[in-house]
Design an enzyme around this catalytic site. Structure first.
Site, PDB file in Angstrom:
ATOM      1  N   ARG I  88      57.116  80.709   6.904  1.00 49.40           N
ATOM      2  CA  ARG I  88      56.767  79.744   5.857  1.00 49.40           C
ATOM      3  C   ARG I  88      56.340  80.452   4.566  1.00 49.40           C
ATOM      4  O   ARG I  88      56.572  79.938   3.464  1.00 49.40           O
ATOM      5  CB  ARG I  88      55.650  78.800   6.336  1.00 49.40           C
ATOM      6  N   GLU I  91      59.470  81.372   2.833  1.00 48.36           N
ATOM      7  CA  GLU I  91      60.070  80.160   2.278  1.00 48.36           C
ATOM      8  C   GLU I  91      59.384  79.801   0.956  1.00 48.36           C
ATOM      9  O   GLU I  91      60.038  79.438  -0.024  1.00 48.36           O
ATOM     10  CB  GLU I  91      59.911  79.019   3.292  1.00 48.36           C
ATOM     11  N   SER I 114      50.986  92.936 -10.551  1.00 44.65           N
ATOM     12  CA  SER I 114      50.984  94.131  -9.711  1.00 44.65           C
ATOM     13  C   SER I 114      50.715  93.776  -8.248  1.00 44.65           C
ATOM     14  O   SER I 114      49.867  92.928  -7.947  1.00 44.65           O
ATOM     15  CB  SER I 114      49.910  95.103 -10.195  1.00 44.65           C
TER      16      SER I 114
END
Lengths: 147, 147, 147, 147, 147, 147, 147, 147, 147, 147
Positions: I88, I91, I114
């Site tokens: 997830r 995703e 960064s």
């Protein structure tokens, strides 16, 4: 049969136990730190006298000197590696590769920078806004053949 | 809507027709050849004044100056490229990447060479056994944070 | 802007219409068939006089001679190709690659056969059990640098 | 059960201890160095008499002669290999593969060069600008069937 | 310039409009349905007389006959294809490939079944529990060379 | 716990020591050579009586008969394999897969040849220009459902 | 030549303009919504009468009915797709695939659930803690053949 | 330290020796066969009481109950698996995935079927033309958030 | 030679035996839970005093403190991982990555966040419709260099 | 038929011509900048009133409001992307993914952070050593089901 991997492990262990640095080991065999580390990792073959000096400097068995002289099969990561320090090098080559090619063609003609007749250094450069890493590469220009 | 690809094509076309070099274009906008080529290829954004200088130097439409200032999405080859001149750079990074990492850690501590606060040059060095390509990279050392 | 792909298509079309062979085209520009085909496909840059000869021999527009002189970006199939005639070459290199490496090291030392300072020929050799294809490659030996 | 990998390791070990060369081993069994190395690596099956000669020449156990006669499953790198010496061979095949195909079709018709009914040699050729590696391949021409 | 893809599209269109079958087209040029379909798809080159017969049978332009005679570059799916009818063939070759190899070695010796000197048929076989598809392949045995 | 891999290794070892052939083993259990080899390699489950016959024929421990009856997880190479004998089968399926699909659709309708309700044979056919390998496959036609 | 892609685009456009649902279209041709959508997307062939009904229901050109009856080449994503709604289905099959296999073997024997003689439904099930999606699949059990 | 793999192996061994079925094991711990097999394979964590019941039912060491309660890292095959029984599930999801997505959007709105708040069953359904496998999945509908 | 993997295993084992939490271990060494877990997994190097505190808190051998201070090579999954909890996150980054980039460019200019000068926290936030996971990341803005 | 790609292009063009920011567009439709950009890129569906507001704010055609309400198929880069700004996000998830998973399990139990019932913000935080990018994510905790 002693392998390259065995010798690399011996070198790393001896270095840790003796508290040495690559800089120091390189100086003791009279070569550059980049080449010395690379040969220790099994990415370059050592001339006989350097192999012997390495083995003496680190107290390795004599057989290791023979292994260090053999032509290694260089295996490296074709998939872009994940370690951030190494990844940034791929990012640089990915972004600036076509630029380097264009400038080589402009300055030399149709050819390449050799990765075989090649040397490299890594140095620390002091800078007021934060010190910088300097990497210098030098390779022989090779022109394409036409026949 | 004028795209980065359109502007890159206009630059290449103008350069060919006018018989210019990257060295020359870079000088005319007061920047280095590496950065100039890279920005022309859409791999770096140009500050406003440099974008205007570029457009003037090559006789491009004014809209191109706006496009040259936008933040590009940098797309490069993750699969190792096949062109021999560019491939050799990947070979160098593949073979010597772990060595550069080891020496950065030895000289600076746990961190990396920045690929963002970064610059590079490509020069021709005369050599009796054949001229050499010299590539110099300089990036700010960045230390890992602990929290 | 005339591209390499345009020029390759023009060459193939002119060759088909005039009923020429690669052997014949190569002879007319005074170069080998392997190099001539390869440069026509955009895999090698042509010296100016050869590019002009090519353009004259096939009746191409003059601009094509400029394109043929540019340094190409050589793109080839990293995935093993499926065409049986080309696949067999990969199979040979896959099966015999480590053998060629071992024999180069035995005969020369730690180094490689250059693919840049390189030439090749393809010939038909009559044989009572069925004629044979002969492929001959020659590349300069390059020794690894130690520094 | 003694495996091909066991036999390859025995051969490499015996060769190192006895200070032999592939050239020498090949001569002692009356075969070429390319084929001999390849069969030793498990990429070709040996006829019974050659397997026995190999085992005798290197002082291997008799069972090894049986293993050397079995049909090997040839496994090689589909991903383009990273070792520079082997990589250059893939680069050559990648760049010149379509050229070899075009010339075979021009000289023979629709077909291929066999990689099964095939032989190869690697030789050192002296040259004033640096010695050259010569690789010669010969394979039977096979025509496609139509039915 | 008329391409293979153009000719394949013309054949498919003519076949659909004329309500032909592959079986019928094959009969009209005196070749097998497998070879005929395959050559129409650009996976085999046609002998001159068959190409002319094909062009006549389907009412294609004469130039198509020239294209059908050229040596095609055979491009097929290296990634396992998703269409269930084609996938099942890969599944069969995946599951039974090592078995076919073992039986070829047992019946012939160290070698392969040629995919070049090769033919194939597909037939419908009535069966009380449901008709069956029969695929028959025949390829010349090729023995590995030793030299 | 005895695994499929253990049983496969026992079968190969017993076969080598007893100097048996797949043809012979298959005859002794009353099944075809293709199915017998495939089940021995762990690509098919054996009915109880065949598993017992196999264990008796080769002198394996009784527990092996239980393992031979279990439903195997069939794992095969999705990447096209490199062994030339197996590769040629993939080349055939790659080149002729769409042809087989087209002919199945022409002869049966929208559906596939089953790879589950399936059988296969490999035979040697004498031929004046060199003996041929014949591979015959037969699979039940399965029609797509509409609902 | 009207293609499957053309017909799919016509169906989607007609559906949007007429404000139809898949449920409604399916009802109008007397088939299930899953099969109807799938055939509209080019993943199933339609029987003639259903194709005609589809064309009539949506006001498509008559040629579309012919295209809808052809056997499609089913192309789907082998790389796991990124859309979250579709990805979750792959995650389910990835996590529970070996479980479904084990239970099929326990309940039926050595074989598979057919994906050809197959049907499926998707329904909405009310639930106090949030409605649920119900997916039901039914496929014929196919036993492996032994021969 | 006892691992998940150790516990899975113990369960499989105990099941084989005691001649149990997944159906039976599931009944003895009061859970479904799908969930029980999946947790045994290390794809789901067990609530404490179920883990204890599992350990008691199969006579495993007490430490195994702790391992069965830990959150597993679910690793499954991203490359489409080759086993025919599992492959057919991927084929179904590949072919019908976009259809399921379209119907979820039609019946619920913009969202997905959860693979976390999810359950599944596998049953055998008698059928005159051959028994069928029925797979039922149920997952909570989750709507996308807008903010 | 004690490796990172050894030390990670010791930490996990000591944590399990002592019934500790990451929250608790982090508190005992005075660092955040995210950084502490990450360093324990070998993804960050520990400053000397933290490494000593870690070793003391968990009763590890003194050598482990040296290993925890070394610069790790960070290896992580380039292929999107399958575990649902980690997937997830990919995703989210896949869907919202271009959005984060656009907003960074809008708020800061041409540059990046960064991942080296970086910190992160994970917290539980009570919510009437179900508690929520909150992940907060903070990284220094780095502007691209022009030269 | 107006597509999502068309609408995204219209939005980008209108934004550039009007000199708007994502922050400003988001404010004008009363949603967050992250969600607004994401929906504009075709990664989220808009509720009807927001789609209308978007179309009004940017002067798009009314049909665009319909397209913005459709459920998109979210396609994102599974291969790790090369743009440095986006890559750093993958690096963070790669390095810290297992850490986030471990802390979720410690704080909540066996489950995941939802990527569907989810929201996110990107802010600029002033800092004496250089301003920082702050990314905050919040997703509902979802517990695995046992049944």
């Amino acid at each position: 049969m002693m392998t390259r991997e065995d010798v690399t492990a011996m070198i790393l262990s001896a270095k840790r136990q003796a508290g040495l640095t690559w800089e120091g080991i390189a100086a003791s065999i009279g070569m550059s730190p980049v080449w010395t580390h690379s040969a220790a990792m099994g990415m370059n073959a050592m001339p006989a006298e350097k192999a012997v000096a390495m083995v003496d400097a680190l107290g390795l068995p004599q057989e290791a000197a023979l292994v260090l002289q053999e032509s290694p099969t260089k295996v490296w990561q074709q998939a872009v590696p994940t370690d951030p320090c190494i990844y940034r090098l791929y990012e640089i080559v990915g972004v600036y590769g076509p630029t380097i090619k264009a400038l080589i063609h402009e300055k030399f003609g149709d050819g390449i920078m050799s990765a075989i007749d090649f040397d490299m250094s890594v140095t620390r450069v002091a800078h007021p806004k934060g010190d910088r890493v300097k990497v210098e590469m030098s390779g022989k220009y090779l022109a394409y053949n036409a026949w």
